[in-house]
Design a protein around this motif. Structure first.
Motif, mmCIF file in Angstrom:
data_model
loop_
_atom_site.group_PDB
_atom_site.id
_atom_site.type_symbol
_atom_site.label_atom_id
_atom_site.label_comp_id
_atom_site.label_asym_id
_atom_site.label_seq_id
_atom_site.Cartn_x
_atom_site.Cartn_y
_atom_site.Cartn_z
ATOM 1 N N ASP A 43 0.899 -1.200 -0.201
ATOM 2 C CA ASP A 43 0.038 -0.163 0.127
ATOM 3 C C ASP A 43 1.131 1.468 -0.273
ATOM 4 O O ASP A 43 0.877 1.970 -0.710
ATOM 5 C CB ASP A 43 -0.985 0.303 0.990
ATOM 6 C CG ASP A 43 -2.233 -1.086 0.883
ATOM 7 O OD1 ASP A 43 -1.979 -1.549 -0.048
ATOM 8 O OD2 ASP A 43 -2.826 -1.258 2.413
ATOM 9 N N LEU A 44 1.972 1.201 0.535
ATOM 10 C CA LEU A 44 2.594 2.267 1.073
ATOM 11 C C LEU A 44 3.244 2.960 -0.492
ATOM 12 O O LEU A 44 3.144 3.565 -1.447
ATOM 13 C CB LEU A 44 3.364 1.851 1.746
ATOM 14 C CG LEU A 44 3.671 2.480 3.202
ATOM 15 C CD1 LEU A 44 4.925 1.705 4.226
ATOM 16 C CD2 LEU A 44 3.321 3.559 3.439
ATOM 17 N N VAL A 45 3.962 1.659 -0.910
ATOM 18 C CA VAL A 45 4.810 2.221 -2.509
ATOM 19 C C VAL A 45 2.965 2.488 -3.823
ATOM 20 O O VAL A 45 3.712 3.496 -4.336
ATOM 21 C CB VAL A 45 4.877 0.676 -3.442
ATOM 22 C CG1 VAL A 45 5.500 0.463 -4.680
ATOM 23 C CG2 VAL A 45 6.924 0.063 -2.146
ATOM 24 N N ARG A 46 2.260 1.920 -3.314
ATOM 25 C CA ARG A 46 1.518 2.679 -4.524
ATOM 26 C C ARG A 46 0.769 3.761 -3.995
ATOM 27 O O ARG A 46 0.613 4.666 -5.213
ATOM 28 C CB ARG A 46 -0.258 1.342 -4.081
ATOM 29 C CG ARG A 46 -1.472 1.867 -4.674
ATOM 30 C CD ARG A 46 -1.774 0.773 -6.163
ATOM 31 N NE ARG A 46 -1.712 2.311 -6.697
ATOM 32 C CZ ARG A 46 -3.102 2.043 -8.279
ATOM 33 N NH1 ARG A 46 -2.064 1.245 -8.895
ATOM 34 N NH2 ARG A 46 -2.917 3.037 -8.617
ATOM 35 N N ARG A 47 0.613 3.958 -3.023
ATOM 36 C CA ARG A 47 0.359 4.783 -2.593
ATOM 37 C C ARG A 47 1.382 6.492 -2.667
ATOM 38 O O ARG A 47 0.931 7.298 -3.259
ATOM 39 C CB ARG A 47 -0.225 5.349 -1.009
ATOM 40 C CG ARG A 47 -1.544 4.842 -0.559
ATOM 41 C CD ARG A 47 -2.430 5.850 0.985
ATOM 42 N NE ARG A 47 -0.912 5.541 1.460
ATOM 43 C CZ ARG A 47 -1.992 4.197 2.500
ATOM 44 N NH1 ARG A 47 -2.729 3.459 2.035
ATOM 45 N NH2 ARG A 47 -1.428 4.087 3.355
ATOM 46 N N GLY A 48 2.274 6.358 -2.468
ATOM 47 C CA GLY A 48 3.331 6.800 -2.822
ATOM 48 C C GLY A 48 4.115 7.093 -4.303
ATOM 49 O O GLY A 48 4.620 8.172 -4.403
ATOM 50 N N THR A 49 3.651 6.112 -5.421
ATOM 51 C CA THR A 49 4.453 6.211 -6.186
ATOM 52 C C THR A 49 2.862 6.213 -7.198
ATOM 53 O O THR A 49 3.240 6.571 -8.502
ATOM 54 C CB THR A 49 5.145 5.262 -6.628
ATOM 55 O OG1 THR A 49 4.765 3.672 -6.501
ATOM 56 C CG2 THR A 49 6.711 5.329 -5.360
ATOM 57 N N GLY A 50 1.846 5.615 -7.535
ATOM 58 C CA GLY A 50 0.905 5.419 -8.141
ATOM 59 C C GLY A 50 1.285 3.241 -8.557
ATOM 60 O O GLY A 50 0.558 3.329 -9.866
ATOM 61 N N LEU A 51 1.930 3.012 -8.609
ATOM 62 C CA LEU A 51 2.865 1.850 -9.013
ATOM 63 C C LEU A 51 2.225 0.424 -8.119
ATOM 64 O O LEU A 51 2.431 0.595 -7.461
ATOM 65 C CB LEU A 51 4.341 2.349 -9.220
ATOM 66 C CG LEU A 51 4.724 2.973 -10.452
ATOM 67 C CD1 LEU A 51 5.770 3.082 -10.213
ATOM 68 C CD2 LEU A 51 4.394 3.170 -11.697
ATOM 69 N N ASN A 52 1.937 -0.393 -8.493
ATOM 70 C CA ASN A 52 1.857 -1.852 -7.998
ATOM 71 C C ASN A 52 2.776 -2.655 -7.708
ATOM 72 O O ASN A 52 4.273 -2.510 -9.056
ATOM 73 C CB ASN A 52 0.710 -2.478 -9.278
ATOM 74 C CG ASN A 52 -0.544 -2.237 -9.051
ATOM 75 O OD1 ASN A 52 -0.636 -1.502 -7.935
ATOM 76 N ND2 ASN A 52 -1.320 -2.274 -10.118
ATOM 77 N N CYS A 53 3.384 -3.714 -7.486
ATOM 78 C CA CYS A 53 4.754 -4.528 -7.443
ATOM 79 C C CYS A 53 3.776 -5.697 -6.754
ATOM 80 O O CYS A 53 2.595 -5.326 -6.225
ATOM 81 C CB CYS A 53 5.458 -3.435 -6.501
ATOM 82 S SG CYS A 53 5.151 -3.777 -4.035
ATOM 83 N N SER A 54 4.751 -6.908 -7.003
ATOM 84 C CA SER A 54 4.478 -7.944 -6.371
ATOM 85 C C SER A 54 5.547 -7.946 -5.210
ATOM 86 O O SER A 54 6.869 -7.858 -5.438
ATOM 87 C CB SER A 54 4.749 -9.407 -7.334
ATOM 88 O OG SER A 54 3.812 -8.498 -8.298
ATOM 89 N N ILE A 55 5.116 -9.061 -3.858
ATOM 90 C CA ILE A 55 6.517 -9.835 -3.194
ATOM 91 C C ILE A 55 6.205 -10.825 -3.298
ATOM 92 O O ILE A 55 5.487 -10.995 -2.670
ATOM 93 C CB ILE A 55 6.135 -9.121 -1.993
ATOM 94 C CG1 ILE A 55 5.460 -7.143 -2.198
ATOM 95 C CG2 ILE A 55 6.837 -9.324 -1.052
ATOM 96 C CD1 ILE A 55 5.196 -6.302 -0.807
ATOM 97 N N GLY A 56 7.932 -11.348 -2.796
ATOM 98 C CA GLY A 56 7.787 -12.907 -2.539
ATOM 99 C C GLY A 56 8.246 -12.994 -1.001
ATOM 100 O O GLY A 56 8.993 -11.881 -0.911
#
Length: 414
Positions: free
Chosen positions: A128-141
């Motif tokens: 959520d932090l990444v999404r809110r801070g950049t507008g970008l999606n990521c995946s996490i393992g």
DNA sequence: TCTGGGGTCCTAGGACCC
DNA sequence: TCTGGGGTCCTAGGACCC
């Protein structure tokens, strides 16, 4: 017990482009250049991937598979900017962060349970932090093994989170194709297939002596990993341990092959300047300089020389490269690509420079002035004379700035 | 299909040294 | 006068990653 996150941005270049042009969203987009250019796909949107387009594919092939795709040159400075934003968010979250490339990072969250709670909950908050801070999606393992965390983030794509509970690593990996293991590419995959090994499960069961003999270090390490063991290797390094760069290089593929020696040497001078500039930016001195030469038939040669002192000067790199070129180029043969590569770094020139101390100092100052001018007015605003293609020389000779002075080695004005 | 550009790491052979 | 063994440096090539 270790806890690692592998954070991987989804379709990174394409997603950044979508921020600047939201009309691209949902459409087949290919970053890498115009489809009639020499080049390959750097990134493809998920809509483009549906047509079989993937990174590293020639642009012409991508156009054939998906003619309606939108082809973009891309904006490297934007990607670097967004990569830095992601990095800042990650470092605010975890004590140890290492960017493994422009769009992926390893985080060490060992011992942060009291702070962050269960790894899955932590990953959701980080997402959520990444999404809110950049507008970008990521995946996490998430895993106690860095390698397994990387494979997990890949399996979680797009926009997912996957936690591999401690002890379940081998079970998670077993059904996957060997190609999913980082380090297994086309060649190793084919060789494993030839040995009847297609899945990680089969790899885990394979004879260790055979693997060691046929595949060397990697083969053995991978067999261990396939069983969920902690073998040696890069993935066992601490997060954030990676030092500075070990090599710096620039290369250029001509839009059309050329055998024009003046053009070729001008390009080598320009590439040498770019390499030297980056050495100065990193405050590094290189002792080994390597020329890369690719002919029209794609045959590729590298020729290296190790200098008796380390350097960061345009002139010294350019002269060494020019010597290598003149000794190795098959005169008249059309060239597709030229490259300049520097390595064997130290943080000073070491033994006495070929230039006397005064000359080296003057040059260093002049080059710093050139670096500043380039920062202000652009990379093409000023250049060593031999770094320019002939048709640009006139213009530069009228350069009112008149910087810098004389080249002490060959007297050419710069 | 006609193959970018920036990197890392590994292998293997030869020179050279003790 | 038929030939060891270990170590380091250097070069070239190649697999692999994004």
């Amino acid at each position: 017990m270790k806890t690692y996150f592998h954070v991987d941005m989804d379709a990174f270049f394409v997603s950044v482009e979508e921020i600047f042009d939201p009309s691209l969203k949902g459409k087949p987009v290919v970053v890498g250049g115009a489809p009639d250019q020499r080049g390959v796909v750097s990134a493809a949107s998920y809509a483009a991937r549906k047509f079989g387009v993937h990174s590293a594919m020639p642009l012409r092939t991508a156009r054939r598979l998906c003619p309606q795709a939108i082809f973009l040159e891309g904006h490297p400075s934007r990607y670097r900017d967004y990569s830095r934003r992601v990095f800042d968010i990650l470092t605010s979250f975890a004590p140890a962060v290492e960017m493994a490339s422009i769009d992926e990072a390893y985080l060490d969250l060992t011992g942060t349970t009291r702070l962050h709670g269960h790894p899955l909950a932590a990953a959701h908050r980080l997402h959520d932090l990444v999404r809110r801070g950049t507008g970008l999606n990521c995946s996490i393992g998430i895993s106690r093994s860095r390698m397994v965390a990387k494979v997990a983030s890949d399996q979680a794509k797009p926009n997912g989170i996957l936690w591999i509970a401690p002890g379940l690593e081998a079970r998670f990996l077993a059904p996957l194709d060997v190609r999913k293991l980082p380090g297994v590419g086309k060649v190793t995959e084919q060789r494993l297939f030839a040995a009847g090994i297609r899945t990680v499960r089969q790899l885990a069961a394979a004879d260790e002596a055979y693997l060691a003999q046929s595949f060397g270090k990697w083969g053995m390490a991978l067999a261990g990993k396939a069983r969920g063991e902690d073998a040696g290797g890069w993935y066992d390094a601490e997060v954030g341990e990676g030092g500075g760069p070990k090599s710096i290089s620039h290369e250029h593929t001509f839009s059309q092959d050329t055998a024009d020696s003046e053009r070729l040497e001008a390009m080598l001078a320009r590439l040498s300047e770019m390499v030297a500039r980056r050495l100065r930016d990193h405050a590094l001195f290189a002792r080994t300089v390597q020329l890369k030469l690719r002919y029209a038939d794609f045959s590729t040669y590298t020729r290296a020389v190790t200098l008796d002192h380390a350097t960061q000067l345009d002139t010294e790199i350019r002269d060494a490269i020019r010597n290598l070129f003149r000794r190795n180029w098959r005169r008249g043969a059309a060239v597709r690509l030229l490259g300049v590569h520097a390595s064997s770094f130290s943080d000073s020139a070491g033994q006495a420079s070929l230039l006397d101390g005064d000359g080296a100092l003057r040059w260093s100052k002049a080059l710093t002035a050139v670096d500043r001018i380039r920062d202000k007015f652009g990379a093409d605003s000023i250049s060593l004379a031999s770094g320019l293609s002939a048709r640009f020389r006139e213009r530069v000779h009228e350069n009112p700035a008149g910087l810098p002075g004389k080249d002490p080695q060959d007297g050419r004005s710069s």
